[in-house]
Scaffold this active site. Structure first.
Site, PDB file in Angstrom:
ATOM      1  N   TYR A  23      -0.651 -19.054 -10.885  1.00 47.91           N
ATOM      2  CA  TYR A  23      -0.160 -19.492  -9.604  1.00 47.91           C
ATOM      3  C   TYR A  23       0.983 -20.407 -10.089  1.00 47.91           C
ATOM      4  O   TYR A  23       1.667 -20.401 -11.167  1.00 47.91           O
ATOM      5  CB  TYR A  23      -1.002 -20.008  -8.794  1.00 47.91           C
ATOM      6  CG  TYR A  23      -0.675 -20.454  -7.491  1.00 47.91           C
ATOM      7  CD1 TYR A  23       0.024 -19.698  -6.733  1.00 47.91           C
ATOM      8  CD2 TYR A  23      -0.970 -21.781  -6.957  1.00 47.91           C
ATOM      9  CE1 TYR A  23       0.252 -20.079  -5.200  1.00 47.91           C
ATOM     10  CE2 TYR A  23      -0.680 -22.179  -5.583  1.00 47.91           C
ATOM     11  CZ  TYR A  23      -0.063 -21.205  -4.881  1.00 47.91           C
ATOM     12  OH  TYR A  23       0.176 -21.763  -3.476  1.00 47.91           O
ATOM     13  N   LYS A  44     -11.321   6.054   3.630  1.00 48.91           N
ATOM     14  CA  LYS A  44     -10.294   6.843   2.483  1.00 48.91           C
ATOM     15  C   LYS A  44      -9.913   5.738   1.513  1.00 48.91           C
ATOM     16  O   LYS A  44      -9.655   6.186   0.344  1.00 48.91           O
ATOM     17  CB  LYS A  44      -8.895   6.698   3.562  1.00 48.91           C
ATOM     18  CG  LYS A  44      -8.924   7.788   4.432  1.00 48.91           C
ATOM     19  CD  LYS A  44      -8.613   9.344   4.188  1.00 48.91           C
ATOM     20  CE  LYS A  44      -9.053  10.275   5.099  1.00 48.91           C
ATOM     21  NZ  LYS A  44      -8.855  11.796   4.934  1.00 48.91           N
TER      22      LYS A  44
END
Ligand SMILES: NC(=O)C1=CN([C@@H]2O[C@H](COP(=O)(O)OP(=O)(O)OC[C@H]3O[C@@H](n4cnc5c(N)ncnc54)[C@H](O)[C@@H]3O)[C@@H](O)[C@H]2O)C=CC1
Ligand SMILES: CC(=O)C(=O)O
Ligand SMILES: [Mg+2]
Length: 477
Positions: free
Chosen positions: A117, A172
Site C-alpha cells: 500500500y 460460474k
C-alpha cells in the site's frame, strides 16, 4: 440408447434434525417413514444423547421436494418424535455466498504495509501509468474475468433480475476458479438498457483480462456483445451463445458418429432461437449442416415471413431451405436431431416418435430440459441434457474455463471463430472411438484432460490467427 436403464437425477438433499424419546420410539420407525415416501437415508449423525433423549441429523435424498414435505408430516405425527429442523443442503451451500476474495501475501508489519500500500505502491502505479501494458503483469488483470449479467435470461427461468441472477454468476465464478484457475468476479447489473450495459462494462474493463457475458436475453445480447468486442481490446465472450455452441458441436460430432450420419445429410430442428439457439445454429451451419429449422414461440422461422426481431430475419435467410412452416409438432417430423434451447417440457414423446430413425435429442434447457430423459430414453439413439445429474451433460461449463484459460495465457485480444472451433474439436476428441457410446458422447467436466486440451488448442489457434499478444513459455523457441 435402446432400452438400457437410464440413470435418473441424483435428487435433492435435506438434513432433518430429529429428537427422539428413547423409551417411546426408535430410529427404525423414523427410517420407515422416510422410505415410505421415497426418501433415501444417506447419512446419520449423532448430535446429542442421554438416557432420556437422542438427537440425530438424518440426511435424506428425494427426487422431488414434495416428498420431503410428506416425510416431515409423517415424522411429526410419530409418538415420541420431534422434528426440530429441516435444512436444504443446497441452500446451506449458498449461505453467505459461494466465493470469497483472498490476499496473496500476508501483511504482517509496517514494511509489508508500505510495499503493498502507500507509499511504495505509488511506484507501481506510476510504472503502469507510464506503460499501460504493465497492467497485465502488475495487477490482477492478467488472470481475472468479469462475469456480467443483467438477470434477464437466467438459465431457463427468464427475467428474474440482478439479485436472483447472483447465485448463478457466483457459481460460474466458482467454476472458473476450480476448473481453469481463472479469478472471476460476478457482476449483476440493475439495468436492462443496452447502451448503459455497454458503457458500464467498458468502464470496468481496465481491471479485467476478459469479459464473460452471461444470461443476458436476446436480442439485446447480440448488440451488447458486438459493440463490446468492437470497442474493447480484451476478449468479450457471451457464454450462452458461444460456450454453448462449442460444447453442443462437440457433443454432436460424437453423437453423429454413433448413429453413422453426416452433418451434411441430417435435418436438425433447433427449438428456441434466442442467444444460445442462434449461436448453436451458426456453428452447425458453419460445420456443414444444410437443413436446419429454427422454431420459436410462434412456430418455425421461415424467410417468407418478416419478424420484429432482426436476429430472426437474418436467421431465416440462412436456414429452413424447404420453407417448412407450422409448430414444433409439424417440423419435427422426420428430423434426425432435436436441439432444445428454450424452456422445460416443450418436447413431447409423441413428437420424438415422429422423428427419423435413430434420433438424437439434446434437451438443453436448464434447469428443466425440454423433455424429461425418462420420457424419451427408450425411443432415441442419443439423449443429452444440460444437467449435472444425468449422463451426457452438454453444458457450457465444458468450454468457458478452458477457453478463457487459453485466451488469458496468450493475452488474446479476442476469442475468434478459429479458437471456438479448436475448443469444440478438443472437447470432442477427449472421447476415443473405443469409449464413445450412447451415454458417453461428451466428457465429464471432471475429466482432468478437458480444460488442458481446450487451453492448448485455443492458444495454438490464437497464435495462428495472430490475436495472441504474448507467446506462452511452452510455445517459445
Ligand atoms: N446447456 C447449456 O449449456 C445451456 C443451456 N441454455 C438454456 O437454453 C435456454 C435458452 O437460453 P438463452 O438462449 O440464453 O435465452 P434467451 O432468452 O435468449 O432465448 C430463449 C428463447 O426461447 C424462446 N422460447 C420461449 N418459449 C418458447 C416456446 N414455447 N417454443 C419455442 N421457443 C420458445 C424465446 O422466445 C427465446 O427466443 C435456457 O433454458 C437456458 O438454460 C442456455 C445456455 C447454455
Ligand atoms: C448453462 C447456462 O449458462 C445456462 O443455462 O444459461
Ligand atoms: Mg447461462
Amino acid at each position: 440408447m435402446g432400452n438400457k436403464p437410464f440413470n435418473a437425477g441424483s435428487g435433492k438433499s435435506f438434513t432433518l434434525r430429529v429428537e427422539m424419546l428413547n423409551e417411546e420410539t426408535n430410529f427404525v420407525v423414523i427410517a420407515s417413514a422416510i422410505c415410505e415416501h421415497g426418501g433415501d437415508v444417506v447419512a446419520i449423525d449423532m448430535i446429542q444423547t442421554n438416557v432420556e433423549k437422542t438427537i440425530r441429523d438424518i440426511t435424506v435424498t428425494v427426487q422431488d421436494t414434495i416428498q420431503i414435505d410428506r416425510i416431515a408430516t409423517s415424522i411429526r405425527a410419530l409418538a415420541g418424535v420431534q422434528l426440530l429442523h429441516i435444512s436444504d443442503r443446497t441452500f446451506l451451500m449458498h449461505l453467505g455466498g459461494k466465493i470469497e476474495m483472498k490476499a496473496k501475501h500476508p501483511v504482517q508489519n509496517r514494511d509489508d504495509l508500505s510495499r503493498v500500500y502507500t507509499p511504495d505502491v505509488a511506484r507501481v502505479c506510476m510504472a503502469i501509468h507510464d506503460d499501460p501494458r504493465k497492467a497485465f503483469t502488475l495487477t490482477m488483470k492478467r488472470n481475472t474475468v468479469a462475469v456480467v449479467s443483467d438477470g434477464t435470461a437466467v438459465l431457463g427461468l427468464g427475467d428474474i433480475g440482478p439479485y436472483g441472477a447472483m447465485p448463478v454468476m457466483e457459481g460460474k465464478a466458482m467454476l472458473f476458479k476450480q476448473f481453469g484457475d481463472v479469478d472471476a468476479v460476478p457482476i449483476c447489473l440493475d439495468t436492462q438498457d443496452t447502451e448503459q450495459i455497454i458503457q458500464i462494462v467498458k468502464s470496468i474493463a481496465p481491471g479485467f483480462g476478459g469479459i464473460n457475458l452471461e444470461d443476458i436475453s436476446s436480442p439485446r445480447c447480440f448488440e451488447i456483445e458486438a459493440r463490446l468486442k468492437e470497442e474493447l481490446d480484451i476478449p468479450v465472450f457471451h457464454d450462452d451463445q458461444h460456450g454453448t455452441a462449442v460444447v453442443l458441436y462437440a457433443g454432436l460430432i460424437n453423437a453423429l458418429k454413433l448413429v453413422k450420419k453426416r452433418i451434411e445429410d441430417v435435418k436438425i430442428v433447433v427449438n428456441g432461437i434466442g442467444a444460445a439457439g442462434v449461436a448453436c445454429s451458426n456453428i452447425l451451419l458453419k460445420a456443414g449442416c444444410k437443413n436446419l429449422i429454427g422454431v420459436d414461440i410462434d412456430g418455425a422461422i421461415v424467410r417468407t415471413n418478416t419478424y420484429e426481431q432482426d436476429s430472426w430475419n437474418q436467421f431465416a435467410q440462412r436456414t429452413n431451405p424447404n420453407l417448412e412452416s407450422g409448430s414444433l409438432a409439424d417440423v419435427i417430423k422426420g428430423a434426425d436431431v432435436f436441439i432444445g434451447l428454450s424452456r422445460g417440457g416443450l418436447l413431447k414423446r409423441e413428437h420424438v416418435l415422429t422423428m427419423a430413425e435413430r434420433p438424437i435429442v439434446f434437451a438443453m434447457a436448464n434447469p428443466t430440459p425440454e423433455i424429461a430423459p425418462e420420457e424419451a430414453v427408450d425411443i432415441v439413439a442419443v439423449l443429452a441434457t444440460g444437467r449435472s445429474d444425468y449422463p451426457n451433460q452438454i453444458n457450457n461449463l465444458l468450454c468457458f474455463p478452458g477457453i478463457f484459460r487459453g485466451a488469458l495465457d496468450c493475452r488474446a485480444s479476442t476469442i475468434n471463430e478459429e479458437m471456438k472451433l479448436a475448443a469444440a474439436e478438443a472437447i470432442a476428441a477427449t472421447i476415443t472411438d473405443k469409449e464413445r457410446n450412447s451415454s458417453y458422447i461428451i466428457p465429464s467436466v471432471f475429466n482432468p484432460t478437458v480444460v488442458e486440451n481446450v487451453r492448448k488448442r485455443v492458444i495454438e489457434a490464437a497464435l495462428e490467427t495472430k490475436v495472441a499478444r504474448r507467446v506462452p513459455r511452452e510455445y517459445r523457441e
